[in-house]
Design a protein around this motif. Structure first.
Motif, PDB file in Angstrom:
ATOM      1  N   ASP A   2       0.775  -1.138  -0.084  1.00  0.00           N
ATOM      2  CA  ASP A   2       0.373   0.167  -0.009  1.00  0.00           C
ATOM      3  C   ASP A   2       0.612   1.471   0.057  1.00  0.00           C
ATOM      4  O   ASP A   2       0.434   2.313  -0.821  1.00  0.00           O
ATOM      5  N   GLU A   3       2.035   1.143   0.953  1.00  0.00           N
ATOM      6  CA  GLU A   3       2.963   2.684   0.405  1.00  0.00           C
ATOM      7  C   GLU A   3       3.531   2.179  -0.587  1.00  0.00           C
ATOM      8  O   GLU A   3       4.561   3.399  -1.143  1.00  0.00           O
ATOM      9  N   GLY A   4       3.604   1.564  -1.477  1.00  0.00           N
ATOM     10  CA  GLY A   4       4.100   1.835  -2.416  1.00  0.00           C
ATOM     11  C   GLY A   4       5.751   1.321  -2.765  1.00  0.00           C
ATOM     12  O   GLY A   4       6.459   1.716  -3.734  1.00  0.00           O
ATOM     13  N   ARG A   5       6.354   0.975  -1.232  1.00  0.00           N
ATOM     14  CA  ARG A   5       7.556   0.131  -1.389  1.00  0.00           C
ATOM     15  C   ARG A   5       8.003  -1.060  -2.598  1.00  0.00           C
ATOM     16  O   ARG A   5       8.921  -1.507  -2.817  1.00  0.00           O
ATOM     17  N   VAL A   6       6.603  -2.094  -2.610  1.00  0.00           N
ATOM     18  CA  VAL A   6       6.715  -3.425  -3.195  1.00  0.00           C
ATOM     19  C   VAL A   6       5.641  -3.786  -3.922  1.00  0.00           C
ATOM     20  O   VAL A   6       3.988  -3.234  -4.212  1.00  0.00           O
ATOM     21  N   THR A   7       5.587  -4.397  -5.326  1.00  0.00           N
ATOM     22  CA  THR A   7       4.965  -4.687  -6.354  1.00  0.00           C
ATOM     23  C   THR A   7       4.575  -6.180  -6.375  1.00  0.00           C
ATOM     24  O   THR A   7       6.118  -6.806  -6.689  1.00  0.00           O
TER      25      THR A   7
END
Length: 252
Positions: free
Chosen positions: A60-65
Motif C-alpha cells: 500500500d505504501e508503494g514500496r513493493v509490487t
C-alpha cells in the motif's frame, strides 16, 4: 483479505507445457517481488493463505509490487511417477516460462527493466533460490522460507544427468568456481529462513535442507543469511507470514 490496492491478472501460454499459467500483480509501485506458492500451488494461494496481507502495508505504501505465479509442480518435481531426469527437463520448461514470459511482463508492467526479488515457501522456496542462483542477472535477491533445495531428493529415481544437475543447487553450488563464482559473489544475496518446529524436519526435510544449503553457500563465500527460528516455528503459513514481514522491509 486486507490488501486494498491494485490487482492485475494475466494468463500466459507455457511453450511446451501442459497448460497456460496465471500471474497476478498486487500493488501500483515499488520494487518487484516474484512470489512462488507452496508445492503445486496456484497464483492466488499466497493471497488466500494470508501472505499478501502480511506485507500489505509495504504494498500500500508503494514500496513493493508483488507478482505471484502458478506452479507446474504437479507436472515437474511432484510428478512422482516420472524419473528425476524427466522431471528436471520439465522443470526447465517452467524455468524458461518464468525468464522468457513472466519477467518481460513484469518489465512491461513497471515501465522498464529492473532487478526482481524472489520469495517462496516450502517448494516455492526452492524455486526462489534456484531462480536467483541460476539467473542472478534477473533475480539478485531471494528470501526463502522452509525450503528443501535438493530436488533429487524429492522421491527421486532413475539415472540423472545435466538437467537435474543444473536445476539442483546442492549439486552445482559446490562446483562453482572462477569468474562466474566471483560474479555471483558480487551480485546475489540469499536469505534462508526456517523453523525448528512441526514438519520442518519430517517429512519436508526443510530444516536439514536449509542448513545444508547455507553450508554450501558459506563454503563458496556467496553472500547469504541463515535465520533459524525456534521450536515453535512450524512449516505453516502463520509462521511464513511473520518471517516475510520480518525480512522484507529492509530490502524495499
Amino acid at each position: 483479505m486486507h490488501f486494498a490496492g491494485r490487482v492485475t491478472q494475466r494468463r500466459m501460454t507455457v511453450p511446451g507445457g501442459p497448460r497456460d499459467l496465471q500471474v497476478i500483480r498486487y500493488g501500483h509501485f515499488g520494487r518487484p517481488l516474484l512470489m512462488f506458492p507452496s508445492e503445486a500451488g496456484q497464483a492466488w494461494q499466497p493471497a488466500d493463505f494470508g501472505l499478501i496481507d502480511a506485507i500489505a502495508p509495504l504494498i500500500d505504501e508503494g514500496r513493493v509490487t508483488v507478482f505471484t505465479v502458478d506452479t507446474l509442480d504437479d507436472w515437474t518435481w511432484s510428478a512422482y511417477n516420472e524419473p528425476t531426469e524427466e522431471r528436471a527437463h520439465r522443470y526447465g520448461t517452467y524455468h524458461r516460462w518464468i525468464t522468457d514470459s513472466v519477467v518481460p511482463w513484469i518489465y512491461e508492467e513497471l515501465g522498464g527493466r529492473t532487478d526482481i526479488m524472489t520469495t517462496g515457501v516450502s517448494m516455492g522456496a526452492y524455486h526462489a533460490v534456484n531462480m536467483a542462483l541460476s539467473r542472478a542477472d534477473l533475480f539478485p535477491l531471494a528470501i526463502a522460507m522452509s525450503g528443501n533445495y535438493d530436488p533429487a531428493s524429492f522421491r527421486g529415481f532413475g539415472e540423472t544427468g545435466d538437467a537435474t544437475y543444473f536445476a539442483n543447487p546442492m549439486s552445482y553450488v559446490p562446483n562453482l568456481h572462477g569468474d562466474h563464482l566471483d560474479w555471483l559473489r558480487s551480485r546475489v544475496g540469499i536469505v534462508l529462513v526456517v523453523g525448528q518446529g512441526p514438519f520442518e524436519w519430517d517429512p519436508t526435510r526443510a530444516l536439514p535442507g536449509t542448513l545444508a544449503l547455507a553450508e554450501a553457500l558459506s563454503d563458496k563465500d556467496i553472500r547469504h543469511e541463515l535465520d533459524v527460528w525456534g521450536q515453535d516455528s512450524a512449516h505453516d503459513w502463520p509462521w511464513w507470514h511473520r518471517q516475510l514481514a520480518h525480512h522484507l522491509p529492509r530490502f524495499v
